[in-house]
Write an enzyme that holds these catalytic residues in place. Structure first.
Site, short mmCIF file in Angstrom:
data_model
loop_
_atom_site.label_atom_id
_atom_site.label_comp_id
_atom_site.label_asym_id
_atom_site.label_seq_id
_atom_site.Cartn_x
_atom_site.Cartn_y
_atom_site.Cartn_z
N CYS A 143 -2.26 -13.53 -4.34
CA CYS A 143 -2.04 -14.10 -3.00
C CYS A 143 -2.25 -15.61 -3.02
O CYS A 143 -2.42 -16.22 -1.98
CB CYS A 143 -2.93 -13.42 -1.97
SG CYS A 143 -4.69 -13.65 -2.31
N ASP A 171 -5.99 -6.36 -6.72
CA ASP A 171 -5.59 -7.19 -5.57
C ASP A 171 -6.69 -8.22 -5.28
O ASP A 171 -7.40 -8.11 -4.28
CB ASP A 171 -5.35 -6.29 -4.34
CG ASP A 171 -4.84 -7.08 -3.14
OD1 ASP A 171 -4.25 -8.16 -3.34
OD2 ASP A 171 -5.05 -6.63 -1.99
N ARG A 181 0.84 -1.21 0.00
CA ARG A 181 0.00 0.00 0.00
C ARG A 181 0.87 1.26 0.00
O ARG A 181 0.58 2.24 -0.67
CB ARG A 181 -0.94 -0.01 1.23
CG ARG A 181 -2.13 -0.94 1.06
CD ARG A 181 -3.14 -0.80 2.20
NE ARG A 181 -2.67 -1.42 3.43
CZ ARG A 181 -2.90 -2.68 3.79
NH1 ARG A 181 -3.58 -3.48 2.99
NH2 ARG A 181 -2.45 -3.16 4.92
N PHE A 219 -11.03 -4.71 -6.31
CA PHE A 219 -11.03 -5.60 -5.13
C PHE A 219 -10.56 -4.79 -3.92
O PHE A 219 -9.62 -5.14 -3.24
CB PHE A 219 -10.11 -6.83 -5.34
CG PHE A 219 -10.33 -7.57 -6.62
CD1 PHE A 219 -11.34 -8.53 -6.71
CD2 PHE A 219 -9.54 -7.33 -7.75
CE1 PHE A 219 -11.55 -9.24 -7.90
CE2 PHE A 219 -9.74 -8.03 -8.94
CZ PHE A 219 -10.75 -9.00 -9.02
N ASP A 236 -15.62 -3.08 -5.31
CA ASP A 236 -15.67 -4.36 -4.60
C ASP A 236 -17.09 -4.90 -4.70
O ASP A 236 -18.03 -4.13 -4.86
CB ASP A 236 -15.27 -4.18 -3.12
CG ASP A 236 -14.77 -5.47 -2.48
OD1 ASP A 236 -13.55 -5.63 -2.33
OD2 ASP A 236 -15.61 -6.34 -2.14
#
Ligand code: SAH
Length: 418
Positions: free
Chosen positions: A362, A322, A232, A248, A270
């Site tokens: 991730c 992300d 970030r 996201f 989102d």
């Protein structure tokens, strides 16, 4: 020692008994000798019936040599998680407490630097405490016990956290983790206080000048994505003057960092209305009541929203991707690669010349090499050239043991369209 102490169920009386032995099949000691902490059920030649969930066992090779000690998990494919590779050190409450104290000490520098008052205190296997995650939010620790061994040592862990952390106000548990089901442990919604005072509904943390509210009861994981702290900050450093699309967004972290660093405008996207509602509160806390001039929120599916942006001729100076984990295991990597390629390709086409794409994965099953390859293929299809301007990964409070490559899961690329 008073008799009540020794006779407490599952406490010291039980642990002083002779340890059960788990014998491995011939050749299966190799990964233990490399100090990998997991022993799968298929590697075990024999185990006595009725070994208690989470109790400590001695692990021996087919030749009868002691390899160390671990926590037994009768329901899981990962049948034993090693706690000690030292033959002379049978794990006990003092070993578990020492590991907690050490893990906390490792975060001391990060926390005392003052940039943030939130950090991962214990990162499971990589901190020598398999299945235990503890995140600290402004003095409130939120733990997940995702292995039978972590569950077994819960009382000791909570005591050690309360004893070792300066300014600690509470320790609570989130037990709504799928991994608990695999370990034969109960699954419960909500936040469960284990020690100290009840945490507030929303805990306010900060990352530099950015203020963020964390919902420890219903937020994802323990409430927040601490692993992306460094990313970030990096993304913020590229944001000045740009029109940003944060895909996201969850509770808005990347987008608010970008706005605080001088982005011209940020759109947060989102599917979760709860995440966006908290995102609005976060935006107001950092940017003030007039945040709406610089930021808007779209409740949408990113796959559809990017296509809508394409069809309506939108362009951005920065796009952040992300997404959640697309691959849960190796068998899903190909499908996941298609998902990553799709969103990256769409985003690349929406960038202005000189625009920045900050893209993350991730999924542990997706290696860094493969991720780079997928992103490079997307660039090829988008017919655009990019430079890698920065690379990111999980922050320093998410250390990874070299013997446990499974702990490495987060990777990110900051790309500049040339
Ligand atoms: N970048 C965030 C963390 C993102 S977590 C941070 O730094 O805090 C992934 C988010 O993706 C979750 O909030 C989830 O609600 C959202 N999500 C999952 N699938 C989605 C989809 N198809 N479209 C939009 N959002 C999605």
């Amino acid at each position: 020692m008073p008799s009540t102490y020794a006779s407490r169920k599952g406490f010291s009386g039980e642990r002083k008994d002779r340890l059960e032995k788990i014998e491995l099949k011939a050749g299966r000691e190799k990964s233990v000798l490399r100090r990998h902490p997991w022993i799968f059920s298929g590697a075990i030649a024999s185990a006595t019936d009725g070994i208690g969930s989470g109790s400590t066992v001695e692990v021996v090779s087919a030749k009868g040599e002691c390899l160390g000690y671990g926590s037994f998990s009768p329901a899981s494919q990962i049948r034993v998680r090693m706690l000690s590779f030292d033959r002379g050190r049978v794990p006990d409450a003092s070993l578990v407490s020492e590991r907690i104290a050490l893990a906390a000490a490792r975060r001391e520098a990060l926390l005392s630097a003052g940039y943030s008052n939130a950090a991962r205190l214990v990162n499971a296997e990589s901190d020598g405490l398999p299945g235990l995650v503890v995140d600290l939010y402004a003095g409130h620790a939120v733990a997940q016990f995702t292995s039978a061994g972590a569950e077994y040592w819960k009382g000791t862990i909570v005591e050690a956290l309360m004893a070792n952390l300066r300014g600690i106000r509470s320790v609570s548990e989130r037990a709504d983790v799928d991994a608990r089901r695999k370990e034969g442990l109960d699954f419960k919604e909500g936040l469960h206080l284990l020690a100290g005072e009840e945490p507030p509904e929303l805990i306010e943390i900060h990352e530099g000048a950015v203020k963020l509210f964390v919902d420890p009861r219903k937020g994802h994981k323990t409430g927040f994505y601490l692993d992306q702290r460094a990313a970030r900050r990096t993304v913020g450093s590229f944001a000045k003057g740009r029109t940003v699309l944060n895909c996201f967004s969850y509770t808005g972290g990347f987008g608010i960092h970008a706005a605080a660093a001088g982005a011209a405008h940020v759109t947060q996207v989102d599917v979760s209305s709860d995440a966006l509602a908290l995102g609005r509160r976060n935006a107001e806390a950092t940017l003030g009541p007039g945040y709406g001039e610089k930021m808007d929120f779209a409740e949408a599916d990113v796959f559809k929203h990017l296509r809508w942006c394409r069809d309506s001729g939108k362009r951005f100076g920065m796009i952040i991707l992300d997404p959640p984990k697309f691959a849960e295991s190796k068998s899903q990597v190909l499908k996941a690669a298609r998902g990553y390629k799709d969103i990256n390709l769409l985003a690349m086409k929406l960038l202005e010349p000189g625009g920045i794409l900050a893209t993350f994965s991730c999924s542990g099953a997706m290696t860094e090499d493969l991720f780079l390859k997928v992103v490079a293929e997307a660039a090829e299809d988008a017919k655009r050239d990019f430079q890698i301007a920065a690379r990111t990964g999980q922050d320093a409070d998410h250390p990874v043991s070299l013997a446990f490559p499974e702990g490495l899961y987060l990777k990110g690329l900051v790309l500049r369209a040339v």
